[in-house]
Each structure stands twice: as structure tokens, then as C-alpha cells.
Design a protein around this motif. Structure first.
Motif, PDB file in Angstrom:
ATOM      1  N   SER A  62      -2.178  -0.073  -4.374  1.00 50.69           N
ATOM      2  CA  SER A  62      -2.148   0.417  -3.001  1.00 50.69           C
ATOM      3  C   SER A  62      -3.404  -0.005  -2.229  1.00 50.69           C
ATOM      4  N   GLN A  63      -4.562   0.149  -2.866  1.00 51.03           N
ATOM      5  CA  GLN A  63      -5.812  -0.214  -2.185  1.00 51.03           C
ATOM      6  C   GLN A  63      -5.904  -1.720  -1.959  1.00 51.03           C
TER       7      GLN A  63
ATOM      8  N   ALA B   1       0.835  -1.195   0.000  1.00 50.70           N
ATOM      9  CA  ALA B   1       0.000   0.000   0.000  1.00 50.70           C
ATOM     10  C   ALA B   1       0.869   1.244   0.000  1.00 50.70           C
TER      11      ALA B   1
ATOM     12  N   TYR C 153      -2.345  12.046  -3.805  1.00 46.04           N
ATOM     13  CA  TYR C 153      -2.242  11.776  -5.251  1.00 46.04           C
ATOM     14  C   TYR C 153      -3.603  11.751  -5.939  1.00 46.04           C
TER      15      TYR C 153
ATOM     16  N   MET D  41      -1.231   9.805   1.840  1.00 42.31           N
ATOM     17  CA  MET D  41      -0.641   9.875   0.508  1.00 42.31           C
ATOM     18  C   MET D  41      -1.688   9.640  -0.563  1.00 42.31           C
ATOM     19  N   THR D  42      -2.615   8.714  -0.269  1.00 48.32           N
ATOM     20  CA  THR D  42      -3.709   8.471  -1.212  1.00 48.32           C
ATOM     21  C   THR D  42      -4.475   9.761  -1.448  1.00 48.32           C
TER      22      THR D  42
ATOM     23  N   ALA E 265       1.703   3.742  -3.256  1.00 49.52           N
ATOM     24  CA  ALA E 265       1.265   5.126  -3.087  1.00 49.52           C
ATOM     25  C   ALA E 265       2.404   6.089  -3.398  1.00 49.52           C
ATOM     26  N   THR E 266       3.631   5.726  -3.003  1.00 48.34           N
ATOM     27  CA  THR E 266       4.737   6.638  -3.292  1.00 48.34           C
ATOM     28  C   THR E 266       4.932   6.791  -4.798  1.00 48.34           C
TER      29      THR E 266
ATOM     30  N   MET F 147       2.292   9.101  -6.626  1.00 46.66           N
ATOM     31  CA  MET F 147       2.324  10.541  -6.371  1.00 46.66           C
ATOM     32  C   MET F 147       2.917  11.351  -7.502  1.00 46.66           C
TER      33      MET F 147
ATOM     34  N   THR G 281      -0.255   5.976   4.416  1.00 54.09           N
ATOM     35  CA  THR G 281      -0.717   5.682   3.064  1.00 54.09           C
ATOM     36  C   THR G 281      -2.027   6.395   2.775  1.00 54.09           C
TER      37      THR G 281
ATOM     38  N   TYR H 202      -1.547   2.382  -9.895  1.00 56.86           N
ATOM     39  CA  TYR H 202      -0.797   2.283  -8.645  1.00 56.86           C
ATOM     40  C   TYR H 202      -1.720   2.462  -7.456  1.00 56.86           C
ATOM     41  N   SER H 203      -2.719   3.301  -7.630  1.00 56.67           N
ATOM     42  CA  SER H 203      -3.704   3.450  -6.559  1.00 56.67           C
ATOM     43  C   SER H 203      -4.404   2.114  -6.300  1.00 56.67           C
TER      44      SER H 203
END
Lengths: 102, 683
Positions: B328-329, B305, B454, B450-451, B309-310, B313, B447, B324-325
């Protein structure tokens, strides 16, 4: 005939067959080879008849008759072939016929 | 509901796929799309009926089961083509067919490029085939049927990623997805074999029987916390990392964006990629026996995750950000099931399916309107031009960042809280005393922030500010030159109702999805914890405790997360709306260059794999496997045998091939004599 058992018949048949087979494999004269084949066929006939008697069934007899018929036809064709071979090379010595060689 | 109807649920899409394939080019976009949508809609109707039947029985009806026929029967093991619909399956069925039907409908509008007119039938046939395979995966009552679906969805994913196969990069992306998945599948299979082997006489492939066996005789797999069960759980999880794009096998998912956008929405966001979470939930009784494996799952999930997330961005391709999201999810979901919060993890599967499908379809609408432009730097200001798409995207944005009241808020918050509160002994990765849950919570909360950043960046760059596009595609150099780009080229426009209607439905679901499972501090009769109660029987054999933290901390922690999220949104707003002057400039003055470039280049993971795995494998394959093993050993043996025969023939041919019939007859007689002799002696 009643006194003859199965084994003497089979033995005679085997001897006849072997003589015929050796004849086919070793003699050079095409006519002798044909005659040897007849010998082998009749050895088989003998075995057929012998078994038929022993088992009390007629199937073997019937087969023997069939084999005779086929043998007659085979002899006719065979002799015709030998005749043609003779016309071709004026000999019936099998050493001279090696066309199967690739 | 008659359980026999269960068989029809996967049958409809299969029939649709076959029908469209038979019609092939004779089926236009509307006809093929119409058939496909209709078939999935009928499956969806049956799925909702199934869900309603189970839900309204209030637990009296444990599951629906229908056996079509016996498939394989070997020794004591019998495998049937049989479908099982328990609450877990029923919810998943509704998500797959419901979201699937909306995406099918959307695709009818989306796939209108004249260049694809000859191949849209292929698209819809694959899409229907995918739904069929996915339904097999979730409805199969045994491992084998699940595995057929598991591989089937992988195949359809490959076919659809490479839908535009004339583009070599797209075809390669398809291959990459397929091969990466195969790595995971191999692990899954080994785990399955080990489980099967461990059960010995009691071996079974049926989930229900397996559950009964393991609950009654946990010692078969080494007992609670045993090495064997840990190994099995880890290997099965290895399969999940492939299918659900987790570290280390996540690399295929971003590339999978090569497929048409509806495919990304359906397969690579809403359904297929969640099958890893589904599998773990389905086997919760097994995973709960392996605390170390649970610790690994939760840790890998949290790290994935954060890591994804990084990367998200700094990406500039709108679909890459969403990809990428998604990774992450998915990490969040694994975090949820890893800490034992199966319902929470699964709840996030459902809400994520709503809002991520919506985000992808919205992005698809934007791409469609921008004539295949995916670079966010060339978008901007689209909200005024695409009010409906933009509005629904804003709803999805609120849901994914976890804005209070939206579906994402409830599901994400539940995962975070249960992570914090999980009993450390359940995640015995670094020993029972190690405060792993607290650490994972911190990662999860960061995260979440960060979510928010982005996703806000995506929405702000796309829909707010001034429009920076308008070049058209005549600029062959591809460099953006936004200052002069206004005024010519195509102007973006709202998409057709066929496309925005699914968006609107998904927006409603994204907003209201939280009602499925309201948290305990909002008390509404019948809605509070509804999904939790519904799924409870499924996870009853995997009791998990969440008393590792003081429950009075729940709301303050939520407040803290929310504060972080709102701060992130503010930063994004400041950077991308307030000061849009340097919008397309990189923000590298704000972060160290290495961090920025690392994120932009996806931390060079692809390059790392290329150097450490792919290159050596290719090298060994070429230099050793091909040049030595194949060319020398295999070919050598085959050709050598032929050569040897030839040499033997050359020597002995003269002897044997005389051309005289009598020689041949002699060999024949000798052979016969040998055989007869052998029979006579051997009896």
C-alpha cells in the motif's frame, strides 16, 4: 638433364603415381601391392626432385633421401608382414584377409 | 571526497559476502554477522561522506562520477563499469547502507535459533550480497549496470525468501517471487530495447548521456506525448510493478514474508521494493515526456494503495499485515512520482524505509519473543513485557498513520497535496480535462484512513489488552482457545540490546525524519524543503506544475485527512481495546460477509491468477510443449536422425564394409580425388 623442363617430370611422376595407385587398389597379390606402393613413393620422389631443381633449392632433394630411407624401412616391415600372412593362411591373396570386417 | 572512493561503497559488501562464503561453516553467527555488519557500516560511512560532500557544495557539485573500467564496447556504444553519485543516488545510498547496517546488526541477535547455527553464514553472505547488488542498482551510471543490480537483488531476494528451504511452502514463495519478478523484468528489458532502438545512431546506455540526448532531441522518441515514448515508459513501469509489487504483479510480496524477518525489513520493505520508484525518479526526464504513462503510474499506484489496504484490514498474521501495508505504501510512492511529485515520492521512500524497517524489526522482536508465533490473535498486552520494542513500535505506528510531527506525516501529506494540486494535463490518461488528480486524492485520503485503522489494529492487538498467548506449541490442532490459554508456556520477554538498539535508532529517525524536508508552511531556515532543493537538479529536466488547485486549500485538506485518520484510530481503539471481549471473533457483524471474506482471502487474486494464468500455462506446457513439442518434435528430430543413420548403415554397410583394406583405400582415394578436383575446378 638440363633440357628437361618441369612439366615432363611432373607428368612422368603423375603417370607413375597413378600406375602405383591402381596397382595398390586392384591387385590381389600382397607382394604386388607392396611393389606398387614403392612405385607411388618413387613417383613422389621424382616430383620432389623435379621441383627442387626447378626452384633451385635443396629441400626437395633432402626430402627424397628421407623418403627413400622410410621406403626401405617400410619394405622391410611390409615383407615381414607378408611373410607372416603367408605362414598364417599359406596364401598371399588379399581376398582371404577380411579381419577388419566388424 | 575523492570520487575514486565511490567504487569502495559496493566493494565492501561484496568482499564481505565472498569472505563469509569462503569461511562458510567455520564462521559462527557472531563472526559472520560481525563481518557483514562491519562491511555494510563502512559502506554507510562512505555513503554519508558522499552525501555530505554533495550537500555541502550547495549545488556547485552536480555529481560524483568514477569510472572503474570499460566493460563493453560495441560499435558506437560503450558501457563502463562506472558509478554515478548525484543527490538522488546519494540519498538512496545512505538509506540502503544506513538502514542496512542497522538491520545487519539486528540480525546478529535475531538469527540465534540453534537450528540455524549451521546456516547463519549463508544468511549473512546473502544479506551482504544483496547490499552489493542494491548498490550496483542505484549507483550504476548506465542501464546495463543498473540491470545487473536489478537482477542481483531479485536473486538475493529469492535466496533469502527461501532461506529455510526445507519448508516446501517457503521454497515455493521464493520461486513465486522470482518468477513474478521475471515477468516484470521482461517488460523492463523490452522497454530498454525499444529505447535503445529508437535512439538509433545516438544510442547510449548512460543515464547522463541519455538525458542530454532526450532533452536536446525529444523527437527521437516521438516528442512530448508521443506514442513511442509512452510505450517505452509504460514498459519500463511494467518492470517497476514487478520489483515494487504493484498491481498486477504485487502477489509475490506477501508470500515473501516466508523469509527471516530482518530480510522482510531490509529487502521487502526498506530497499529493494523501492527500486521501481528509484528507477522512475532516475528516468524522470523520460517519464515526464509521456503524460499518459504518468497517468497510468499514478492510477496504478493509488489503486494498489487502496487495494492492499483493504486486504491488510483483516489479516491476522502480523507480518502479512505489514506486507500488505508495504504494498500500500509503495502505491503511495508511485502515486507521488506518477503525478510528477518526484521529490515527494522519494521523500516517502526515505521515511518509509525508516518506519517500515522499524515496524518489521519490531514485529520480528515480537515474533522472536513469542517463539515464532505470528498470529496476532495470540498476542496482546505485550507493551508491559517488552517496553522498548513496544515503545519503538508505537513511534513507528504514529509515523505510518501520519500523526502530525512524525516523518510519515510530512511525506504522506506532501504526496497527497501535490496529487490534489497536480495539473490534470500532466496525467492525460483520460484526457487533459478529466479531474484525475482530485479522484486520486480521494483514493489516497481514504487509504490513509484505512492505513490508520489496520496499523492501529495491529498495535492494539499486539501490545494492548490482555495477553492471549501462552499455549506454547503443543496444541497440534492449531486452533486458538484463548480463554484457557493463560499461565503456561513461555512468557514473552524483552529482546537483547543487540536487537533493540537498532530499533531505538530507527525510532529516532521515524520521529525526526520529517526534518529532512519540512513543508513550506513550517518555516525553518535550512530545513524547509531541504530535500526538495537538494534533489532539484536531478529533476530539473522533468518540469512539473502543481497549480491545478488553490493553494489555500492545502491546510484544510490536510485537516480533513487528519480527521479521517483520527476517526479510524478511534474506531480501531473501540473495537480492539474498548471491547476486547469479542476480539478474536471476526468482526463480520460490522461489515457484509462478502467484503470481510474477500479481504481475508486477499480478494482471491492468487486463486484468480492460478485459474486464469498458471493452470493454462502449466496445462499447455505439459500437454503441448512437453508432450508434443519436446517429446515428439525435438526428441523426434534427434532420435529420427539417429534412426535414419542406422537404417542407411544397415543397407549400405554390407556394401562398404568389406573388411578388405583395398576397399577402404579406394574410398579414401576417391574422396581425395573429389577434393583435389574441387580445388582444381573451384580455384
Amino acid at each position: 638433364m638440363d633440357q628437361v623442363g618441369l612439366y615432363p617430370v611432373l607428368f612422368t611422376s603423375a603417370v607413375l603415381f597413378t600406375i602405383g595407385a591402381v596397382g595398390v587398389l586392384t591387385r590381389r597379390n600382397a607382394l604386388i601391392v607392396l611393389m606398387s606402393i614403392e612405385l607411388m613413393l618413387n613417383a613422389v620422389n621424382l616430383a620432389f626432385v623435379g621441383f627442387a631443381r626447378h626452384l633451385g633449392q635443396v629441400d626437395g632433394h633432402v626430402f627424397a633421401v628421407f623418403v627413400m630411407a622410410v621406403a626401405a624401412a617400410e619394405a622391410a616391415v611390409g615383407l615381414a608382414l607378408v611373410l607372416l600372412l603367408f605362414r598364417h593362411k599359406a596364401t598371399v591373396d588379399l581376398e582371404n584377409f577380411t579381419l577388419l570386417k566388424g | 571526497m575523492n570520487p575514486a572512493l565511490l567504487g569502495l561503497v559496493p566493494a565492501f559488501p561484496l568482499f564481505g559476502a565472498i569472505l563469509i562464503a569462503l569461511l562458510n561453516r567455520k564462521a559462527s553467527r557472531v563472526v559472520a554477522g560481525g563481518i557483514a555488519t562491519l562491511m555494510v557500516s563502512m559502506s554507510a560511512a562512505l555513503s554519508f561522506w558522499t552525501l555530505a560532500t554533495l550537500w555541502s557544495s550547495h549545488g556547485a557539485l552536480e555529481s560524483l562520477h568514477h569510472r572503474l573500467y570499460e566493460w563493453i564496447s560495441v560499435g558506437g556504444v560503450q558501457v563502463d563499469i562506472a558509478f554515478l553519485a548525484d543527490p538522488l543516488t546519494a540519498v538512496m545510498m545512505c538509506v540502503v547502507t544506513g538502514v542496512g547496517a542497522l538491520i545487519h546488526l539486528y540480525s546478529v541477535g535475531y538469527m540465534d535459533d540453534p537450528a540455524d547455527a549451521q546456516s547463519t553464514w549463508r544468511f549473512f553472505a546473502y544479506l551482504n550480497l544483496f547490499v552489493f547488488a542494491m548498490l550496483l542498482l542505484i549507483m550504476g551510471d548506465n542501464f546495463l549496470l543498473m540491470f545487473v543490480g536489478w537482477e542481483g537483488v531479485g536473486l538475493c531476494s529469492y535466496l533469502l525468501i527461501g532461506f529455510w528451504y526445507k519448508n516446501t511452502d517457503f521454497a515455493k514463495a521464493g520461486k513465486k517471487a522470482f518468477i513474478t519478478n521475471r515477468v516484470g523484468d521482461f517488460s523492463f528489458l523490452i522497454g530498454l530495447f525499444m529505447l535503445f532502438w529508437a535512439l538509433g545512431d545516438q544510442a547510449t546506455l548512460s543515464f547522463v548521456e541519455l538525458k542530454g540526448t532526450l532533452v536536446a532531441q525529444p523527437e527521437l522518441v516521438g516528442g512530448h506525448g508521443g506514442t513511442l515514448v509512452t510505450a517505452i515508459a509504460l514498459l519500463l513501469f511494467g518492470g517497476a510493478t514487478g520489483k515494487s509489487a504493484q498491481i498486477p504483479l504485487f502477489v509475490w510480496l506477501p508470500d515473501a514474508m516466508a523469509g527471516p524477518t530482518p530480510v522482510s525489513a531490509l529487502i521487502h520493505a526498506a530497499t529493494m521494493v523501492t527500486s521501481g520508484i528509484y528507477m522512475i525518479s532516475r528516468l524522470s526526464f523520460l517519464f515526464a515526456m509521456a503524460p499518459v504513462a504518468m497517468g497510468v503510474i499514478a492510477t496504478v499506484g493509488a489503486l494498489t494503495a487502496l487495494f492492499a489496504a483493504t486486504i491488510a484490514m483483516t489479516q491476522t498474521d502480523i507480518k502479512k499485515v505489514l506486507a500488505y501495508s508495504t504494498v500500500s505504501q509503495l502505491g503511495y510512492m508511485f502515486l507521488g512520482v506518477g503525478v510528477g511529485a518526484f521529490t515527494a515520492g522519494f521523500f516517502h521512500v526515505v521515511t518509509h524505509a525508516f518506519f517500515k524497517a522499524l515496524l518489521f524489526l519490531g514485529a520480528g522482536a515480537v515474533i522472536h519473543a513469542m517463539h515464532h508465533e505470528q498470529d496476532m490473535r495470540k498476542m496482546g498486552g505485550l507493551l508491559s513485557k517488552m517496553k522498548i520494542t513496544g515503545g519503538t513500535m508505537l513511534v513507528a505506528w504514529l509515523a505510518i498513520i501520519g500523526f502530525p510531527g512524525t516523518s510519515g506525516f510530512f511525506s504522506k501529506d506532501e504526496i497527497l497535496w501535490l496529487t490534489f494540486a497536480a495539473d490534470p494535463a500532466q496525467l492525460a490518461l483520460f484526457g487533459p480535462e478529466f479531474p484525475l488528480p482530485k479522484l486520486l486524492w480521494i483514493i489516497g485520503a481514504i487509504t490513509a484512513a484505512m492505513t490508520a485503522f489496520y496499523m492501529s489494529r495491529l498495535v492494539f492487538m499486539t501490545f494492548f489488552g490482555a495477553h492471549r498467548g501462552g499455549h506454547g506449541h503443543d496444541d497440534g490442532h492449531g486452533h486458538h482457545d484463548d480463554a484457557h490459554g493463560h499461565g503456561h508456556g513461555h512468557t514473552p520477554h524483552e529482546v537483547s540490546p543487540l536487537m533493540w538498539a537498532p530499533l531505538a535508532v530507527l525510532a529516532l529517525l521515524s520521529l525526526g525524519g520529517g526534518l529532512l524536508n519540512l513543508p513550506h508552511w513550517i518555516h525553518v531556515e535550512g530545513l524547509t524543503g531541504a530535500l526538495h532543493h537538494f534533489l532539484e537538479p536531478v529533476f530539473a529536466a522533468a518540469p512539473m506544475s502543481f497549480d491545478g488547485a488553490d493553494s489555500s486549500l492545502e491546510l484544510p485538506l490536510m485537516g480533513l485527512t487528519l480527521l479521517m485518520i483520527l476517526t479510524s484510530v478511534f474506531i480501531a481503539w473501540y473495537l480492539y481495546v474498548r471491547n476486547p471481549g469479542d476480539l478474536v471473533q471476526t468482526k463480520d457483524e460490522l461489515v457484509p460477509d462478502l467484503l470481510y471474506r474477500g479481504s481475508l482471502h486477499k480478494w482471491w487474486v492468487d486463486e484468480l491468477y492460478e485459474a486464469t494464468l498458471i493452470k493454462p500455462i502449466v496445462l499447455v506446457s505439459r500437454q503441448v510443449l512437453w508432450a508434443v513439442v519436446d517429446a515428439e518434435l525435438v526428441d523426434g528430430a534427434v532420435n529420427g536422425a539417429a534412426k535414419a543413420m542406422r537404417r542407411i548403415s544397415e543397407v549400405y554397410g554390407e556394401l562398404a564394409q568389406t573388411g578388405r583394406v583395398q576397399t577402404y583405400a579406394m574410398v579414401l582415394a576417391a574422396g581425395t580425388a573429389v577434393i583435389v578436383f574441387a580445388f582444381a575446378v573451384g580455384g
